[in-house]
Each structure stands twice: as C-alpha cells, then as structure tokens.
Design an enzyme around this catalytic site. Structure first.
Site, mmCIF file in Angstrom:
data_model
loop_
_atom_site.group_PDB
_atom_site.id
_atom_site.type_symbol
_atom_site.label_atom_id
_atom_site.label_comp_id
_atom_site.label_asym_id
_atom_site.label_seq_id
_atom_site.Cartn_x
_atom_site.Cartn_y
_atom_site.Cartn_z
ATOM 1 C CG HIS A 348 -71.801 14.131 61.144
ATOM 2 N ND1 HIS A 348 -71.710 12.965 62.028
ATOM 3 C CD2 HIS A 348 -72.698 14.892 61.329
ATOM 4 C CE1 HIS A 348 -73.075 13.062 62.623
ATOM 5 N NE2 HIS A 348 -73.427 13.942 62.210
ATOM 6 C CE LYS A 534 -61.477 2.646 58.112
ATOM 7 N NZ LYS A 534 -62.377 3.038 59.334
ATOM 8 N NE ARG A 535 -68.320 5.757 49.689
ATOM 9 C CZ ARG A 535 -69.337 6.435 49.379
ATOM 10 N NH1 ARG A 535 -70.606 6.209 49.922
ATOM 11 N NH2 ARG A 535 -69.196 7.359 48.291
ATOM 12 C CE LYS A 540 -63.543 7.460 55.306
ATOM 13 N NZ LYS A 540 -64.330 7.641 56.603
ATOM 14 C CB THR A 642 -69.208 4.206 63.606
ATOM 15 O OG1 THR A 642 -69.431 4.500 62.307
ATOM 16 C CG2 THR A 642 -69.685 5.589 64.376
ATOM 17 C CE LYS A 646 -71.129 0.391 62.801
ATOM 18 N NZ LYS A 646 -71.037 1.072 61.683
HETATM 19 C C1 26M Z 1 -72.801 16.574 50.784
HETATM 20 C C2 26M Z 1 -73.044 17.130 49.647
HETATM 21 C C3 26M Z 1 -73.456 16.642 48.646
HETATM 22 C C4 26M Z 1 -73.479 15.014 48.547
HETATM 23 C C5 26M Z 1 -73.184 14.526 49.644
HETATM 24 C C6 26M Z 1 -72.525 15.256 50.716
HETATM 25 C C7 26M Z 1 -72.415 14.369 51.991
HETATM 26 C C8 26M Z 1 -72.990 13.329 52.435
HETATM 27 C C9 26M Z 1 -72.588 12.640 53.592
HETATM 28 C C10 26M Z 1 -71.302 14.923 52.798
HETATM 29 C C11 26M Z 1 -70.994 14.327 53.914
HETATM 30 C C12 26M Z 1 -71.406 12.936 54.267
HETATM 31 O O1 26M Z 1 -71.153 12.235 55.328
HETATM 32 C C13 26M Z 1 -70.109 12.513 56.019
HETATM 33 C C14 26M Z 1 -69.728 11.446 56.904
HETATM 34 O O2 26M Z 1 -70.141 10.406 56.760
HETATM 35 N N1 26M Z 1 -69.190 11.620 58.055
HETATM 36 C C15 26M Z 1 -68.692 10.781 59.105
HETATM 37 O O3 26M Z 1 -69.442 10.718 59.911
HETATM 38 C C16 26M Z 1 -69.369 9.621 60.919
HETATM 39 C C17 26M Z 1 -70.638 9.604 62.007
HETATM 40 O O4 26M Z 1 -70.206 10.855 62.792
HETATM 41 C C18 26M Z 1 -68.037 9.894 61.591
HETATM 42 O O5 26M Z 1 -67.852 8.569 62.280
HETATM 43 C C19 26M Z 1 -66.804 9.852 60.474
HETATM 44 O O6 26M Z 1 -65.692 9.928 60.901
HETATM 45 C C20 26M Z 1 -67.305 10.869 59.378
HETATM 46 O O7 26M Z 1 -66.379 10.752 58.470
#
Ligand code: 26M
Length: 801
Positions: A348, A534-535, A540, A642, A646
């Site tokens: 991702h 978004k975050r 971003k 995403t 939406k």
């Molecule tokens: C990792 C280690 C410790 C704590 C948290 C994390 C972690 C948690 C979530 C790292 C990444 C995480 O998510 C990444 C994410 O949300 N990526 C997004 O994924 C979406 C679905 O595929 C994409 O649409 C986004 O572009 C992408 O940024």
C-alpha cells in the site's frame, strides 16, 4: 428480506420490552439504538447460519483478509440498506414518532483503523458479501479505536475513543472458539521417537485469544460473511502460576489500543506483539475449522486463501509454516509449497519510512519459534537465489539484512501474488521499488486498482442524488454500478443537469447548517465547496492548498472589490500524535481560518472550515456536498487514494496531480472533466536523479510565492510565530521535500480553471454528470471480483434473492 411496517413495529416494541423493560415513548435514543441493533442482528441471523452451512456443505474455498485495521464506521444504516428494509424501518419508526436519523446518532463509529488502508478493508468486506464471495476478515478488537480529535487554540488534542462503552449490538463473543497464542520464552528442538525435531517451549507466555464476530451482510442477496476480531485475555493458569499486576497489564495492553500512525513504521515491541497475536489466533482458527471438515492438510490451498493486507500481517508466512511443521508434522518442502500457494500480499505504500523492518533480536525475544522459521526461510532463499542468479541480488532481496527482518521481503517471498493498488503504483513496484523481486518472480506481480463500496458512498450517504439517478436511469445502478454509465446519455439534458445541481444544493445546505450549528461558521451554499479530506501528511500537501488560500486572501485584501468566485475550503484531517510537522500544519490552517473567516474586508468570499475529528461518519456528511475534490499529493507518493473515488461518485470535479488512481480517474472521465496540474512522476524522478531542485531560488524569484511565504513569518497570520517559521524553513531552508513551491503556480492556474468552469453552470453540470457516470469502474465490487479470480481463486456462491 421481506418485512412489513406492522411486523417491524411489533418486533421493535418487543425488543425494547425484553432488553430494557421500557416503553417506546420512554426510551432514550441509546436504548432505541440498542434494541434496533439487536433486532437487525436477529433479522439476518437465519441468513448467517444458511451461508455458513452452505460453505461447509459445498466445501467452498474461502478467503481470509488479514488486516491490522478495519474501519467500517456505523453499521446500522448499512445493514438496513443491505437487508432491503431501510424504508420499512424508517416508516415504522416514524409512525412511533422516532426519526431513524436520531437513532443512528447513538451509534459510535467503529474506528479500528487510521485511514485508507483500514477503510479499504471494510469496503472489501461489504463488496465481497454483496458479490456472494466467501471472504472473511481477520483483525484485532481494539478496546480503543483511533483517537478523537479536538482543536484547542488551533492545536490538535487527542482524546481516547472508548467505542465499546455503551455496548456493541453487532458483535458476538465466541467463547468456544478461543485459542492460545504463545509469546516470549525460549525454544529447544528435541527429537521425538521417530527422530523428528520437535520444538519445546520454556517460559513462554500463553495468551488466550477470544474471537468476537461481526457479520457482513450482502446487498439483498442473503449472504452474510464474518469479520472476526480478536481480543486478548489472561488464561486461567494452573495453581501457583500467578501473574503480577504488571504482567496482567502487559498482557491486556496487546489489544487495548490502535496505533494512530498510518505513515511511519514505529518499531515498538507492543506493535510486534499485536501483529503476531492476531496472525496466530486467526490462522489457528482457520486451520482448526478446515481440519474439522475432515479434509487432508495437504489440500489446504484448495480450500483456503489468506490475504496479507500490507506487511502488518506478514508473520502469516512463518506462522502457517509453524502450524504445518510443528503441529501437522509436514516436511519443510511440503509446508513451504502449501504456504506460498495459500498466501497473497498487497503493498500500500512506496514511502520508505513506512516499510516495516524489525530488529532480529526483538523478533527472537517475542516470537522465538517464528524467528527460527524466518531464519530458515531466509537461509534457503539465499542459497537458491545465489545459485540461480547470483549473490548480489540475493543480498538485496533476502529477508534478514543488517540485523533486521524486512517484512515486505518476507511477504513477497512467502506468497504467490504481490499487488499494488493503482496502475502507476504497481508499475513503480515492478520497475523501481521492488525491481529485484520482479526479476526473480515476474509472474507474481499484478495490479488491483482500489475501489469503494458504492452502496455506502452513494446510496446510503447521498439519498438525494440516488433519487435523481433512479428517476433518470432506473434502479439497476443500485445492484450494478457499471449501469451508472447510462447517465452519460443525459450530459446535455438541461433538466437532468438541473436536478443533479439541485441535489448538490440540498446537500450543501445540509452541510452548511451542520457547520453553523456545530462550529458556528457561516458558509454560503452558493460558494464552491472545495474539499480536502484525508490524513494529514506532508506528501499529501495540505500545505499547497493552504498556500493558495493565503494567496487568495492577500489578493482580496489588496483589492476587496475584486470579483472573486466565493469559495469555502473544507478540511478534514487527523495527524499522527507523534508527527510534529503535521500538527504544525493543522495549527496554521486553523489560524489562517480564524484570520480569514472574521475579516470584514473579505465579505464572505473566502471561508475555511477545518472540521475536527474527521471519520467515516463525517465523510458521509461532507462528500455529498463537495464541488471540488482536492487530490494534490506529489506525483509518485500516493499509492492510490480512495477519497478521490468517493468524491467523483458524488459529482465533485477532481483537481489533481497525476498520482495514484487520479490517473485512472482522468482516463475514465476524459481530460475535459478533470483539472490536472503539477509535476509528473517522471519529472519528480528526474529531479531526484539530477539532484537539482532549488526551492530557495523559487522563493527569491517569484514575487507571489515570496509574499505568501512571508505571511507565515512576518506576523500577517497571527499566533503562529513558531509554527510559521517551521513551515517557512521546511520550504526554503530544507528545500521543500515535496516540491510544493514547484507545483504552486500550476496549482493556482488549476484553481482558476475550476472557478471559471464553475461559473458556467451548464459546463459545470456536465462535468459533474460525467464524473458520476464514470465512477462505476471504481466500485469495490469489481475490485474484489478481480482479487477473487486472479489471486484467491474463489468463486461466488449461488444465491436466491
Ligand atoms: C505501521 C506501523 C506502525 C503503526 C502504523 C503503521 C501503519 C498503519 C497503516 C502504516 C501504514 C498504514 O496505512 C497505510 C495506508 O493507509 N496506505 C494507504 O492505503 C490506501 C489503500 O490502498 C491507499 O489508497 C493510499 O494511497 C495509501 O496511502
């Protein structure tokens, strides 16, 4: 299901009597919600048992989606919609003087995820059930979900999300399906009677993993799948084997809280424990279930697929190996063969700082047996690859490097499929980031562009537009999102364009009323509603949006009578609590908002609404009211996105860089119906290669940019002396990591194009329509069908409805 208003009212009253011993008119909305939730669960319980039985009787191959995050939001309305009883329940409640919307307010968001990754997992759960695909989720039941965000003096403050406090009507605790998970201690390999080496555990901690099942109801098809979330408990130990208070606390911490970071790998022990905990519990329960059916363990890949959502569940690979070796006593070769066939993995992100690498000594300490197995996988991999293609590539791709376990390498080597989440992202994986692996295993790499659950993001959240669609193209789109394409025939039909515009106006008025009531900001629904949700992350580029707002403000101050298109800039964004720079940007947006919103010179032409605590429920309010969708990440950084999907589905026009799925949105709607700006990935990479980006030069030579940046450090924007300097330095002194200044002028032009198009009502209407009409290809229904066919090799089951 079929249900009459009369029957529903009878059922509802009975529930309230039994559950709370209260009359309808005396109950609070929390009680109405509790009763309605448990009633809805009862309504689908027959379908649940039927689906379950069908899978067993037909020995259906099933897929399990392992994700450390799921972000479903509220479940009540979605379950009513999918059961086909939304209108009946709404009418029934109304006849008892209850508004469904008030009951829905009482449900807390299920927020066991940070953002894109967790929400995608939930969209997939909805779509899989709706496509009659046998797919179940496996994750963690955190006691506390993603923190709640407040603003105090413009700063983000985090509060705990105690979502379980009022009870959760959707989950079922499955005491009898509990399993044990071992962590810590040491391992000795001792030979058994036939000379096989069997691991013996010394001083390992045994944890009890209790599953809580939440059901995923398919859209009007009688299918109900399962989302299994694990909670830790302290096992009843033998006498004399007590845990101290601290030890108990340590165990309970494992499923206590979701890590609030979605962009940074944070190598904390507790996170590693969380990962192993849900991986081990989930795989054990799957293998137990499979073996109960009486089938041979060798045939596991015929009946089970396990999906690794990002690297967080990558220990699925060594854990399945452990089960096959230590419990089923298979040979290494057989076990490995099975594991690779069962596992598949989605990447991702390309952001280096998000890639998980665990120190070997930490892995060894927390999961010693798993570490042994990882070492052996690595040893064999290095031997094979060195022999076949040489040591260099083996050293670059091996799992253990510099005393760290590379989780992405483990996931790729231990699975038969690795996919990215948008075309450009998958291409970059193959050609750049994972190129060595692509050379080793070209057949494993593939793309699966993300999708969204269009039922939730249109039918459920935008009833106004849904009504217009029904009137215009009939109702087939509700089952088949591809049918939205029928709308294209009406692109020049003024009546239809007008109806769509009226639906948007209606939604904008609702959102404006909400913003006024909750945050006391007055916004006009005649203004452009420009949305970035978004975050908060530097890549971003919420900052690019803010710099443009400051430019507009300065222009208006200079010339208050300027005929500027009125705009409302709406933000929703949480920053990871440890991400200082992101928090600085939040503070600056809030201070610019305070300055602009109350300045009489601006005459209401510019408003900023930074809505706190952005979550799924707030998204459902904002998205239907959006005119403009801001998708402005630096090219090559956003894997897919995403919210872009939406927003287009709800008729917003996208203002975007050529990044992630924006590129595919452009292909879908055509160049005339989207506004593209900024560097391309190729241009970004060129700057990297030549190392010749100079942000200070831009600052010094571009008078507009100069003036805008100075506003951050010369007191123009009040109350940000520290934060303004930090922003300024990040751009000028530290050379603007995400090329914000390089893209600024092009972005301004893009915004001008948007404003001009908006003023031409028909042109704008057609753009909106074309976005809605072409959003069908981003339905997660299609996406999961591609996963099912290409990766999991599972088939839809027969349904009646
Ligand atoms: C990792 C280690 C410790 C704590 C948290 C994390 C972690 C948690 C979530 C790292 C990444 C995480 O998510 C990444 C994410 O949300 N990526 C997004 O994924 C979406 C679905 O595929 C994409 O649409 C986004 O572009 C992408 O940024």
């Amino acid at each position: 299901m079929s249900l009459t208003v009369t029957q529903f009212k009878k059922d509802f009253k009975k529930r309230l009597h039994e559950k709370y011993a209260i009359e309808v008119e005396d109950a609070s909305n929390v009680e109405w919600y509790g009763a309605l939730g448990s009633l809805v669960k009862a309504y689908y319980s027959k379908s649940l048992r039927k689906t379950h039985k069908q899978y067993i009787e037909e020995e259906t191959k099933q897929a399990y989606y392992f994700s450390i995050e799921f972000l479903p939001g509220k479940m009540l309305k979605s379950n009513l919609l999918n059961l086909g009883i939304l209108d009946v329940v709404r009418d029934g409640l109304k006849s008892m003087s209850i508004e469904l919307e008030d009951v829905m307010e009482a449900e807390p968001d299920m927020a066991l995820g940070n953002g894109g990754l967790g929400r995608l997992a939930s969209c997939f759960m909805d779509s899989a059930a709706s496509c009659a695909l046998p797919v179940h989720g496996n994750g963690i039941r955190y006691d506390y979900g993603l923190f709640k965000q407040r603003f105090v003096d413009g700063y983000q403050v985090e509060l705990p999300d105690s979502w379980l406090q009022g009870g959760n009507p959707w989950e079922v605790r499955r005491e009898n399906k509990a399993v044990e998970v071992r962590m810590g201690g040491t391992i000795a390999l001792v030979p058994d009677n036939s000379g096989n080496l069997i691991p013996r555990y010394y001083n390992a901690k045994v944890l009890r993993a209790i599953p809580y099942d939440t059901h995923m109801v398919g859209y009007e098809n009688g299918v109900v799948n399962n989302l299994r979330l694990w909670s830790v408990e302290i096992p009843v130990t033998e006498e004399g084997n007590y845990l101290t208070l601290e030890e108990r606390q340590e165990v309970e911490n494992i499923t206590a809280v979701l890590y609030p970071d979605d962009s940074n790998y944070d190598g904390r022990q507790l996170r590693l424990k969380q990962e192993y905990f849900f991986v081990s519990a989930g795989l054990q329960s799957i293998v137990n279930y499979y073996l109960r059916s009486g089938q041979a363990i060798e045939e596991l890949p015929e009946k089970v697929a396990v999906h690794i959502n990002d690297t967080h569940p990558a220990m699925c690979v060594p854990e399945l190996m452990r089960i096959l070796l230590d419990e089923a006593h298979l040979s290494w070769e057989k076990a490995w063969n099975i594991t690779v066939k069962v596992m598949s993995y989605t990447n991702h992100t390309l952001m280096a700082e998000a890639l998980e690498k665990w120190p070997t000594q930490m892995v060894e300490e927390i999961v010693p047996r798993i570490y042994q197995i990882i070492q052996e996988i690595d040893r064999r991999f290095v031997a094979d690859v060195s022999e076949q293609v040489g040591c260099d590539i083996a050293n670059r791709t091996r799992i253990i490097q510099n005393d760290h376990v590379h989780m992405a390498h483990l996931a790729i080597i231990g699975s038969h499929s690795t996919n990215g989440v948008a075309k450009i992202h998958s291409d970059l994986l193959k050609n750049v980031v994972l190129h060595d692996f692509y050379l080793l295993y070209p057949e494993r790499f593939n793309n699966k562009t993300n999708g969204i659950a269009e039922r939730r993001w249109l039918q459920l959240s935008n009833e106004e537009l849904s009504g217009v669609l029904d009137e215009t193209i009939g109702k087939t789109w509700r089952k088949d999102p591809g049918a939205l394409k029928l709308l294209e025939a009406y692109r020049k039909d003024k009546k239809v364009l007008k109806k769509i515009a009226q639906a948007k106006q209606h939604n904008k008025k609702n959102l404006a009323a909400f913003i006024k009531q909750e945050y006391d900001i007055e916004v006009s629904s005649d203004a452009i509603f420009d949305v970035q949700i978004k975050r908060l992350h530097a890549y971003k580029r919420q900052l690019l949006n803010l710099l443009h707002i400051v430019k507009l403000y300065l222009d208006l101050k200079e010339n208050p009578d300027r005929h500027e298109q009125a705009r409302v800039f709406i933000f929703g964004a949480k920053a990871a609590p440890s991400y200082d720079y992101a928090k600085t940007i939040i503070k600056c947006i809030n201070e610019v908002a305070a300055m602009v919103n109350h300045d009489p010179d601006i005459k209401g032409k510019l408003k900023i609404a930074f809505l706190p605590n952005y979550n799924v429920s707030l998204a459902e309010k904002i998205i239907p009211a959006a005119d403009v969708s801001e998708q402005i990440s630096l090219a090559s950084k956003e894997a897919s996105g995403t919210s872009n999907m939406k927003l287009m589905l709800n008729g917003a026009v996208t203002l975007a860089t050529l990044d992630g799925a924006n590129i595919e949105i452009k292909d879908a709607v055509g160049e005339e119906n989207i506004v593209i700006f900024g560097l391309t990935t190729e241009e970004v990479y060129q700057y990297y290669r030549n190392n010749n980006y100079n942000a200070r030069e831009i600052y010094e030579n571009d008078p507009t940019i100069h003036r805008v940046l100075n506003a951050f450090i010369d007191g123009t924007i009040p109350n940000i002396s520290r934060e303004g300097q930090e922003i300024f330095d990040s751009l000028v002194k530290y050379n603007d990591e995400y090329f914000t200044l390089r893209d600024f002028n092009d972005y301004v032009k893009g915004q001008e194009t948007i404003a001009a198009a908006y003023q031409d009502t028909e042109r704008w209407g057609e753009m909106c329509l074309m976005n809605i009409a072409n959003a069908g290809r981003f339905s997660a229904d299609q996406t999961v069908e591609r996963y099912a066919e290409d990766i999991w090799h599972i088939e839809a089951v027969a349904t009646e409805e």
